[in-house]
Design a protein around this motif. Sequence first.
Motif, PDB file in Angstrom:
ATOM      1  N   GLY A  76      65.997  25.196  27.065  1.00 29.32           N
ATOM      2  CA  GLY A  76      67.050  24.429  27.720  1.00 29.32           C
ATOM      3  C   GLY A  76      66.914  24.273  29.213  1.00 29.32           C
ATOM      4  O   GLY A  76      67.400  23.295  29.792  1.00 29.32           O
ATOM      5  N   ILE A  77      66.238  25.219  29.870  1.00 25.08           N
ATOM      6  CA  ILE A  77      66.121  25.175  31.331  1.00 25.08           C
ATOM      7  C   ILE A  77      64.770  24.645  31.778  1.00 25.08           C
ATOM      8  O   ILE A  77      64.685  23.798  32.664  1.00 25.08           O
ATOM      9  N   CYS A  78      63.704  25.126  31.164  1.00 28.74           N
ATOM     10  CA  CYS A  78      62.355  24.778  31.613  1.00 28.74           C
ATOM     11  C   CYS A  78      61.772  23.557  30.893  1.00 28.74           C
ATOM     12  O   CYS A  78      61.566  22.510  31.499  1.00 28.74           O
ATOM     13  N   LEU A  79      61.510  23.687  29.599  1.00 32.60           N
ATOM     14  CA  LEU A  79      60.785  22.647  28.864  1.00 32.60           C
ATOM     15  C   LEU A  79      61.524  21.318  28.797  1.00 32.60           C
ATOM     16  O   LEU A  79      60.914  20.255  28.983  1.00 32.60           O
ATOM     17  N   GLU A  84      61.268  15.769  30.099  1.00 31.96           N
ATOM     18  CA  GLU A  84      62.011  14.553  30.426  1.00 31.96           C
ATOM     19  C   GLU A  84      61.454  13.900  31.687  1.00 31.96           C
ATOM     20  O   GLU A  84      61.232  12.677  31.719  1.00 31.96           O
ATOM     21  N   ASN A  85      61.207  14.704  32.719  1.00 30.01           N
ATOM     22  CA  ASN A  85      60.682  14.151  33.977  1.00 30.01           C
ATOM     23  C   ASN A  85      59.261  13.625  33.822  1.00 30.01           C
ATOM     24  O   ASN A  85      58.907  12.583  34.391  1.00 30.01           O
ATOM     25  N   ILE A  86      58.432  14.339  33.063  1.00 23.38           N
ATOM     26  CA  ILE A  86      57.066  13.872  32.834  1.00 23.38           C
ATOM     27  C   ILE A  86      57.088  12.579  32.023  1.00 23.38           C
ATOM     28  O   ILE A  86      56.322  11.646  32.286  1.00 23.38           O
ATOM     29  N   ALA A  87      57.989  12.502  31.037  1.00 22.53           N
ATOM     30  CA  ALA A  87      58.110  11.293  30.221  1.00 22.53           C
ATOM     31  C   ALA A  87      58.447  10.084  31.087  1.00 22.53           C
ATOM     32  O   ALA A  87      57.942   8.975  30.858  1.00 22.53           O
ATOM     33  N   LEU A  88      59.289  10.303  32.107  1.00 23.58           N
ATOM     34  CA  LEU A  88      59.683   9.200  32.997  1.00 23.58           C
ATOM     35  C   LEU A  88      58.519   8.648  33.807  1.00 23.58           C
ATOM     36  O   LEU A  88      58.572   7.514  34.284  1.00 23.58           O
ATOM     37  N   THR A  89      57.454   9.455  33.969  1.00 24.14           N
ATOM     38  CA  THR A  89      56.282   8.968  34.708  1.00 24.14           C
ATOM     39  C   THR A  89      55.384   8.107  33.828  1.00 24.14           C
ATOM     40  O   THR A  89      54.505   7.414  34.343  1.00 24.14           O
ATOM     41  N   TYR A  90      55.591   8.145  32.519  1.00 22.76           N
ATOM     42  CA  TYR A  90      54.751   7.381  31.598  1.00 22.76           C
ATOM     43  C   TYR A  90      55.454   6.169  30.999  1.00 22.76           C
ATOM     44  O   TYR A  90      54.812   5.178  30.667  1.00 22.76           O
ATOM     45  N   THR A  91      56.763   6.258  30.823  1.00 28.32           N
ATOM     46  CA  THR A  91      57.483   5.190  30.149  1.00 28.32           C
ATOM     47  C   THR A  91      58.739   4.834  30.926  1.00 28.32           C
ATOM     48  O   THR A  91      59.097   5.498  31.902  1.00 28.32           O
ATOM     49  N   MET A  92      59.408   3.773  30.469  1.00 27.05           N
ATOM     50  CA  MET A  92      60.595   3.279  31.165  1.00 27.05           C
ATOM     51  C   MET A  92      61.771   4.233  31.007  1.00 27.05           C
ATOM     52  O   MET A  92      61.910   4.924  29.996  1.00 27.05           O
ATOM     53  N   ALA A  93      62.627   4.272  32.026  1.00 26.32           N
ATOM     54  CA  ALA A  93      63.804   5.127  31.986  1.00 26.32           C
ATOM     55  C   ALA A  93      64.714   4.750  30.817  1.00 26.32           C
ATOM     56  O   ALA A  93      65.353   5.615  30.211  1.00 26.32           O
ATOM     57  N   SER A  94      64.775   3.451  30.494  1.00 30.25           N
ATOM     58  CA  SER A  94      65.612   3.005  29.378  1.00 30.25           C
ATOM     59  C   SER A  94      65.113   3.582  28.059  1.00 30.25           C
ATOM     60  O   SER A  94      65.903   3.967  27.193  1.00 30.25           O
ATOM     61  N   ASN A  95      63.783   3.639  27.897  1.00 28.14           N
ATOM     62  CA  ASN A  95      63.218   4.253  26.687  1.00 28.14           C
ATOM     63  C   ASN A  95      63.636   5.711  26.583  1.00 28.14           C
ATOM     64  O   ASN A  95      64.059   6.182  25.528  1.00 28.14           O
ATOM     65  N   VAL A  96      63.491   6.427  27.701  1.00 27.23           N
ATOM     66  CA  VAL A  96      63.820   7.856  27.714  1.00 27.23           C
ATOM     67  C   VAL A  96      65.303   8.059  27.408  1.00 27.23           C
ATOM     68  O   VAL A  96      65.670   8.953  26.635  1.00 27.23           O
ATOM     69  N   ASP A 152      56.997   8.099  25.326  1.00 32.81           N
ATOM     70  CA  ASP A 152      58.034   8.095  24.297  1.00 32.81           C
ATOM     71  C   ASP A 152      57.977   9.350  23.432  1.00 32.81           C
ATOM     72  O   ASP A 152      59.016   9.901  23.047  1.00 32.81           O
ATOM     73  N   LEU A 153      56.775   9.819  23.127  1.00 35.45           N
ATOM     74  CA  LEU A 153      56.632  11.046  22.337  1.00 35.45           C
ATOM     75  C   LEU A 153      57.107  12.266  23.131  1.00 35.45           C
ATOM     76  O   LEU A 153      57.714  13.183  22.568  1.00 35.45           O
ATOM     77  N   LEU A 154      56.843  12.277  24.439  1.00 29.35           N
ATOM     78  CA  LEU A 154      57.324  13.371  25.279  1.00 29.35           C
ATOM     79  C   LEU A 154      58.854  13.389  25.321  1.00 29.35           C
ATOM     80  O   LEU A 154      59.475  14.456  25.284  1.00 29.35           O
ATOM     81  N   ALA A 155      59.459  12.200  25.395  1.00 36.03           N
ATOM     82  CA  ALA A 155      60.928  12.109  25.389  1.00 36.03           C
ATOM     83  C   ALA A 155      61.485  12.580  24.047  1.00 36.03           C
ATOM     84  O   ALA A 155      62.513  13.259  23.995  1.00 36.03           O
ATOM     85  N   LEU A 156      60.806  12.218  22.964  1.00 33.75           N
ATOM     86  CA  LEU A 156      61.238  12.655  21.640  1.00 33.75           C
ATOM     87  C   LEU A 156      61.139  14.174  21.518  1.00 33.75           C
ATOM     88  O   LEU A 156      62.025  14.823  20.953  1.00 33.75           O
ATOM     89  N   LEU A 157      60.070  14.733  22.068  1.00 29.88           N
ATOM     90  CA  LEU A 157      59.902  16.189  22.060  1.00 29.88           C
ATOM     91  C   LEU A 157      60.991  16.860  22.887  1.00 29.88           C
ATOM     92  O   LEU A 157      61.509  17.920  22.523  1.00 29.88           O
ATOM     93  N   ALA A 158      61.374  16.234  24.012  1.00 31.75           N
ATOM     94  CA  ALA A 158      62.454  16.767  24.848  1.00 31.75           C
ATOM     95  C   ALA A 158      63.771  16.801  24.075  1.00 31.75           C
ATOM     96  O   ALA A 158      64.536  17.761  24.174  1.00 31.75           O
ATOM     97  N   ALA A 159      64.041  15.755  23.289  1.00 31.53           N
ATOM     98  CA  ALA A 159      65.254  15.713  22.473  1.00 31.53           C
ATOM     99  C   ALA A 159      65.253  16.841  21.439  1.00 31.53           C
ATOM    100  O   ALA A 159      66.279  17.484  21.201  1.00 31.53           O
TER     101      ALA A 159
END
Length: 304
Positions: A76-79, A84-96, A152-159
């Motif tokens: 909840g604190i680290c990963l 989420e932040n790394i995902a934002l460097t690869y894909t659009m904020a709307s996707n995340v 998108d996969l990183l954002a999915l993993l974050a969820a």
Amino acid sequence: MKGKSTAGHLSALLTIIIWGTTFISTKILLADFQPVEILFFRFVIGLLALLVVYRRRLKGTNRQQELTFAIAGLCGICLYYLLENIALTYTMASNVGVIISVAPFFTAILSHLFLKEEKPHAGFFVGFAVAMVGIALISFNGSKLELNPTGDLLALLAALIWACYSVLTKKISSYGCHTILTTRRVFCYGTLFMLPPLFLFDFKPDLTRFGNPVYLFNILFLGLGASALCFVTWNFAVKALGAVKTSVYIYMVPVITVVTSIGVLHEKITALAAGGTVLTLAGLFLSESKLLLRKEAKQNGLEK
């Protein structure tokens, strides 16, 4: 019991209102701070605040409980925030924004597997589908859908990671410890796990930047409000309502963002955003109402 449930809903709502406005503070700080710097400073401030507010120590924990605290801090604190932040460097904020909002779905599945008391009805998933349509309308309003497998996969993993954190929080609530003490212990582990990534990203321990009153105010808002206060209120809500019912409040984050954009940034709401807001709130209502009806029926002995 009813009073505790009401307090849980109010706590979840307060948490989401604050979390839904943090994008403004983060956006301001990103002008002179790296994402990992913002995360580290806000959680250190949050940890110090919890130490000051409640000075008692958490005692009597065993090795298994400490392991649960550690995994919760890692998730909840680290990963979660790093992914989420790394995902934002690869894909659009709307996707995340859309993908992160599937966290309640993962929470429901994990809760069904690991928390036997939480078995959401089909209405939960109907509400989930309706809310996701609404969130998509809000997030992709005026922009094109552009898929990026890595981001998108990183954002999915974050969820999925946040869903794990929600389930772990429910487990921790069964220990019978004070919510501030357990939250503080999770913060300790999460901050420790955050130290190694600092060396991988461009972290600069330059505190002189907080000489700017605007930066200082926004990091304090993130540290004291979005971290110290909100993690306590979120954990209390999970303890009172359960992981699934609390997680559906995540649907409201895009709605709060839209409202904040209108009030603070003076942006105009479009028909798509308005429609998405209505659908998102409807999805939240459907998910919550079915769960509440089931709980009431069970308490009245109508459900075996």
